[in-house]
Design a protein around this motif. Sequence first.
Motif, PDB file in Angstrom:
ATOM      1  N   MET A 188     -36.659 -41.503 -35.841  1.00 18.65           N
ATOM      2  CA  MET A 188     -36.576 -40.468 -36.840  1.00 18.65           C
ATOM      3  C   MET A 188     -35.628 -41.394 -37.637  1.00 18.65           C
ATOM      4  O   MET A 188     -34.449 -42.027 -37.444  1.00 18.65           O
ATOM      5  CB  MET A 188     -35.783 -39.188 -36.116  1.00 18.65           C
ATOM      6  CG  MET A 188     -35.216 -38.207 -37.386  1.00 18.65           C
ATOM      7  SD  MET A 188     -34.282 -37.047 -36.710  1.00 18.65           S
ATOM      8  CE  MET A 188     -35.659 -36.193 -35.904  1.00 18.65           C
ATOM      9  N   SER A 189     -35.735 -41.057 -39.038  1.00 14.26           N
ATOM     10  CA  SER A 189     -34.957 -41.720 -40.113  1.00 14.26           C
ATOM     11  C   SER A 189     -34.350 -40.640 -41.139  1.00 14.26           C
ATOM     12  O   SER A 189     -35.184 -39.497 -41.467  1.00 14.26           O
ATOM     13  CB  SER A 189     -35.727 -42.658 -41.033  1.00 14.26           C
ATOM     14  OG  SER A 189     -35.124 -43.140 -42.259  1.00 14.26           O
ATOM     15  N   ILE A 190     -33.131 -40.546 -41.341  1.00 10.05           N
ATOM     16  CA  ILE A 190     -32.525 -39.544 -41.972  1.00 10.05           C
ATOM     17  C   ILE A 190     -31.527 -40.227 -43.028  1.00 10.05           C
ATOM     18  O   ILE A 190     -30.556 -41.156 -42.677  1.00 10.05           O
ATOM     19  CB  ILE A 190     -31.945 -38.619 -41.176  1.00 10.05           C
ATOM     20  CG1 ILE A 190     -30.968 -37.493 -41.991  1.00 10.05           C
ATOM     21  CG2 ILE A 190     -30.753 -39.227 -40.040  1.00 10.05           C
ATOM     22  CD1 ILE A 190     -30.536 -36.431 -40.984  1.00 10.05           C
ATOM     23  N   SER A 191     -31.442 -39.954 -44.253  1.00  9.97           N
ATOM     24  CA  SER A 191     -30.602 -40.447 -45.167  1.00  9.97           C
ATOM     25  C   SER A 191     -29.506 -39.425 -45.563  1.00  9.97           C
ATOM     26  O   SER A 191     -28.446 -39.705 -45.450  1.00  9.97           O
ATOM     27  CB  SER A 191     -31.292 -40.608 -46.470  1.00  9.97           C
ATOM     28  OG  SER A 191     -32.518 -41.449 -46.331  1.00  9.97           O
ATOM     29  N   ALA A 192     -29.695 -38.004 -45.753  1.00 13.36           N
ATOM     30  CA  ALA A 192     -28.837 -37.218 -45.696  1.00 13.36           C
ATOM     31  C   ALA A 192     -28.078 -36.574 -44.709  1.00 13.36           C
ATOM     32  O   ALA A 192     -29.037 -36.375 -43.656  1.00 13.36           O
ATOM     33  CB  ALA A 192     -29.302 -36.163 -46.867  1.00 13.36           C
ATOM     34  N   ILE A 193     -26.936 -36.368 -44.605  1.00 11.62           N
ATOM     35  CA  ILE A 193     -26.408 -35.749 -43.313  1.00 11.62           C
ATOM     36  C   ILE A 193     -26.207 -34.120 -43.750  1.00 11.62           C
ATOM     37  O   ILE A 193     -26.098 -33.515 -44.744  1.00 11.62           O
ATOM     38  CB  ILE A 193     -24.890 -36.032 -43.159  1.00 11.62           C
ATOM     39  CG1 ILE A 193     -24.956 -37.595 -43.064  1.00 11.62           C
ATOM     40  CG2 ILE A 193     -24.361 -35.390 -41.756  1.00 11.62           C
ATOM     41  CD1 ILE A 193     -25.830 -38.193 -41.888  1.00 11.62           C
ATOM     42  N   PRO A 194     -26.880 -33.343 -42.753  1.00 13.07           N
ATOM     43  CA  PRO A 194     -27.018 -31.749 -42.949  1.00 13.07           C
ATOM     44  C   PRO A 194     -25.702 -31.227 -42.725  1.00 13.07           C
ATOM     45  O   PRO A 194     -24.805 -31.533 -41.803  1.00 13.07           O
ATOM     46  CB  PRO A 194     -27.966 -31.460 -41.866  1.00 13.07           C
ATOM     47  CG  PRO A 194     -27.834 -32.455 -40.703  1.00 13.07           C
ATOM     48  CD  PRO A 194     -27.575 -33.641 -41.503  1.00 13.07           C
ATOM     49  N   ALA A 195     -25.488 -30.224 -43.709  1.00 11.98           N
ATOM     50  CA  ALA A 195     -24.306 -29.288 -43.544  1.00 11.98           C
ATOM     51  C   ALA A 195     -24.776 -27.954 -43.347  1.00 11.98           C
ATOM     52  O   ALA A 195     -25.862 -27.467 -43.824  1.00 11.98           O
ATOM     53  CB  ALA A 195     -23.474 -29.258 -44.818  1.00 11.98           C
ATOM     54  N   SER A 196     -24.088 -27.185 -42.454  1.00  9.88           N
ATOM     55  CA  SER A 196     -24.560 -25.769 -42.248  1.00  9.88           C
ATOM     56  C   SER A 196     -23.435 -24.859 -43.145  1.00  9.88           C
ATOM     57  O   SER A 196     -22.405 -24.805 -43.088  1.00  9.88           O
ATOM     58  CB  SER A 196     -23.947 -25.308 -40.882  1.00  9.88           C
ATOM     59  OG  SER A 196     -24.713 -23.956 -40.938  1.00  9.88           O
ATOM     60  N   VAL A 234     -36.739 -31.391 -38.051  1.00 12.03           N
ATOM     61  CA  VAL A 234     -35.345 -30.510 -38.546  1.00 12.03           C
ATOM     62  C   VAL A 234     -34.929 -29.962 -37.319  1.00 12.03           C
ATOM     63  O   VAL A 234     -33.392 -29.905 -36.941  1.00 12.03           O
ATOM     64  CB  VAL A 234     -35.811 -29.608 -39.462  1.00 12.03           C
ATOM     65  CG1 VAL A 234     -34.579 -28.576 -39.846  1.00 12.03           C
ATOM     66  CG2 VAL A 234     -36.182 -30.174 -40.849  1.00 12.03           C
ATOM     67  N   LYS A 235     -35.431 -29.150 -36.326  1.00  9.53           N
ATOM     68  CA  LYS A 235     -34.911 -28.717 -35.024  1.00  9.53           C
ATOM     69  C   LYS A 235     -34.154 -29.608 -34.257  1.00  9.53           C
ATOM     70  O   LYS A 235     -33.314 -29.105 -33.533  1.00  9.53           O
ATOM     71  CB  LYS A 235     -36.045 -27.723 -34.477  1.00  9.53           C
ATOM     72  CG  LYS A 235     -36.577 -26.435 -35.207  1.00  9.53           C
ATOM     73  CD  LYS A 235     -37.780 -25.935 -34.402  1.00  9.53           C
ATOM     74  CE  LYS A 235     -38.121 -24.368 -35.059  1.00  9.53           C
ATOM     75  NZ  LYS A 235     -39.137 -23.916 -34.238  1.00  9.53           N
ATOM     76  N   GLN A 236     -34.614 -30.820 -34.042  1.00 10.08           N
ATOM     77  CA  GLN A 236     -33.921 -31.607 -33.263  1.00 10.08           C
ATOM     78  C   GLN A 236     -32.663 -31.762 -33.873  1.00 10.08           C
ATOM     79  O   GLN A 236     -31.776 -32.184 -33.413  1.00 10.08           O
ATOM     80  CB  GLN A 236     -34.779 -33.000 -33.378  1.00 10.08           C
ATOM     81  CG  GLN A 236     -36.203 -32.992 -32.542  1.00 10.08           C
ATOM     82  CD  GLN A 236     -36.809 -34.577 -32.368  1.00 10.08           C
ATOM     83  OE1 GLN A 236     -36.297 -35.334 -32.584  1.00 10.08           O
ATOM     84  NE2 GLN A 236     -38.019 -34.153 -32.260  1.00 10.08           N
ATOM     85  N   LEU A 237     -32.578 -32.094 -35.396  1.00  5.89           N
ATOM     86  CA  LEU A 237     -31.262 -32.333 -35.803  1.00  5.89           C
ATOM     87  C   LEU A 237     -30.451 -31.216 -35.909  1.00  5.89           C
ATOM     88  O   LEU A 237     -29.228 -31.137 -35.563  1.00  5.89           O
ATOM     89  CB  LEU A 237     -31.397 -32.495 -37.383  1.00  5.89           C
ATOM     90  CG  LEU A 237     -32.251 -33.788 -37.778  1.00  5.89           C
ATOM     91  CD1 LEU A 237     -32.425 -33.757 -39.402  1.00  5.89           C
ATOM     92  CD2 LEU A 237     -31.386 -34.927 -37.248  1.00  5.89           C
ATOM     93  N   ARG A 238     -30.938 -29.950 -35.879  1.00  3.85           N
ATOM     94  CA  ARG A 238     -30.260 -28.555 -35.946  1.00  3.85           C
ATOM     95  C   ARG A 238     -29.916 -28.143 -34.584  1.00  3.85           C
ATOM     96  O   ARG A 238     -28.956 -27.668 -34.378  1.00  3.85           O
ATOM     97  CB  ARG A 238     -30.814 -27.440 -36.649  1.00  3.85           C
ATOM     98  CG  ARG A 238     -30.298 -26.316 -36.745  1.00  3.85           C
ATOM     99  CD  ARG A 238     -29.113 -26.177 -37.671  1.00  3.85           C
ATOM    100  NE  ARG A 238     -28.529 -24.917 -37.882  1.00  3.85           N
ATOM    101  CZ  ARG A 238     -27.762 -24.048 -37.107  1.00  3.85           C
ATOM    102  NH1 ARG A 238     -27.554 -24.669 -35.813  1.00  3.85           N
ATOM    103  NH2 ARG A 238     -27.314 -23.189 -37.286  1.00  3.85           N
ATOM    104  N   ILE A 266     -33.996 -24.317 -45.424  1.00  8.17           N
ATOM    105  CA  ILE A 266     -33.659 -25.669 -45.402  1.00  8.17           C
ATOM    106  C   ILE A 266     -33.564 -26.076 -47.033  1.00  8.17           C
ATOM    107  O   ILE A 266     -34.531 -25.634 -47.596  1.00  8.17           O
ATOM    108  CB  ILE A 266     -34.871 -26.491 -44.780  1.00  8.17           C
ATOM    109  CG1 ILE A 266     -34.986 -25.918 -43.365  1.00  8.17           C
ATOM    110  CG2 ILE A 266     -34.669 -27.984 -44.841  1.00  8.17           C
ATOM    111  CD1 ILE A 266     -36.147 -26.593 -42.467  1.00  8.17           C
ATOM    112  N   VAL A 267     -32.492 -26.754 -47.253  1.00 12.82           N
ATOM    113  CA  VAL A 267     -32.360 -27.127 -48.680  1.00 12.82           C
ATOM    114  C   VAL A 267     -32.257 -28.668 -48.890  1.00 12.82           C
ATOM    115  O   VAL A 267     -31.353 -29.152 -48.067  1.00 12.82           O
ATOM    116  CB  VAL A 267     -31.223 -26.559 -49.476  1.00 12.82           C
ATOM    117  CG1 VAL A 267     -30.909 -27.016 -50.753  1.00 12.82           C
ATOM    118  CG2 VAL A 267     -31.493 -24.899 -49.531  1.00 12.82           C
ATOM    119  N   VAL A 268     -32.970 -29.447 -49.690  1.00 15.05           N
ATOM    120  CA  VAL A 268     -32.882 -30.849 -49.853  1.00 15.05           C
ATOM    121  C   VAL A 268     -32.455 -30.973 -51.238  1.00 15.05           C
ATOM    122  O   VAL A 268     -33.650 -30.568 -52.067  1.00 15.05           O
ATOM    123  CB  VAL A 268     -34.001 -31.546 -49.428  1.00 15.05           C
ATOM    124  CG1 VAL A 268     -33.877 -33.065 -49.537  1.00 15.05           C
ATOM    125  CG2 VAL A 268     -34.487 -31.311 -47.814  1.00 15.05           C
TER     126      VAL A 268
END
Length: 225
Positions: A1-9, A56-60, A67-69
């Motif tokens: 999995m590649s992710i650039s932005a770090i998610p915030a709740s 996304v569920k793996q991240l969350r 979900i907002v990008v």
Amino acid sequence: MSISAIPASLSYAEADARLGGTLSAVFEGAGASPGYREVLFFDGDLTLDGDFLDAVKQLRGGDVELIVVTGDLKVNGPIALYEDRPGLYVGGHTEAETLEGGEAEICIHDGAFTHLVYGWYNHGSLRTGTVDTPWVIDYDHAMDVYAPGGRWVNNYDDDDDDAEFAVGDGIVEAFVPEVVDAEGRCLDVDEFLERLRAGLPVLRPGARPAAESASDGVVRARLTD
């Protein structure tokens, strides 16, 4: 999995404020419980491998409501959101194998989808800017899809002058039998997609090419509900 932005709740109000009211302008709230309480907010570009929702569920670590990008979204797999949650908003360019919507609210800007854009069922909505995709399939959905050069299929009924292919003889005569639901005289979208993924033709030899619609070749699904 590649992710650039770090998610915030964030709360919906916080996310909406960060975007200057954009969310409240485009989302109404779908399904039995209108409105969104929590937003998984990616500030920047996001790249994910595999099925979008699974990644996304793996991240969350659980279910997500919206979900907002804010930047670009690139998914090396399908985006398929058939339940009423989560919804999706993308502020930048979206790329994926497919964009499939059901009861969820989806709003993106420009994008490119390898195989198709598909709107299913008469809840939820799917709205795009200009997208590059070979097929747009509408099953009685609230769609506003701008896909110059794409071929539009009305997979719900034949009462649509803008669709190139529609339920009935238009689909049965034009498409190979492997992707046609003979009883419903419509496309079997799962089989249709599997054939596209395999690089096999979906149209019969000699089937008429995409015809220009009333809007100079632009495929735009009417809003329905």
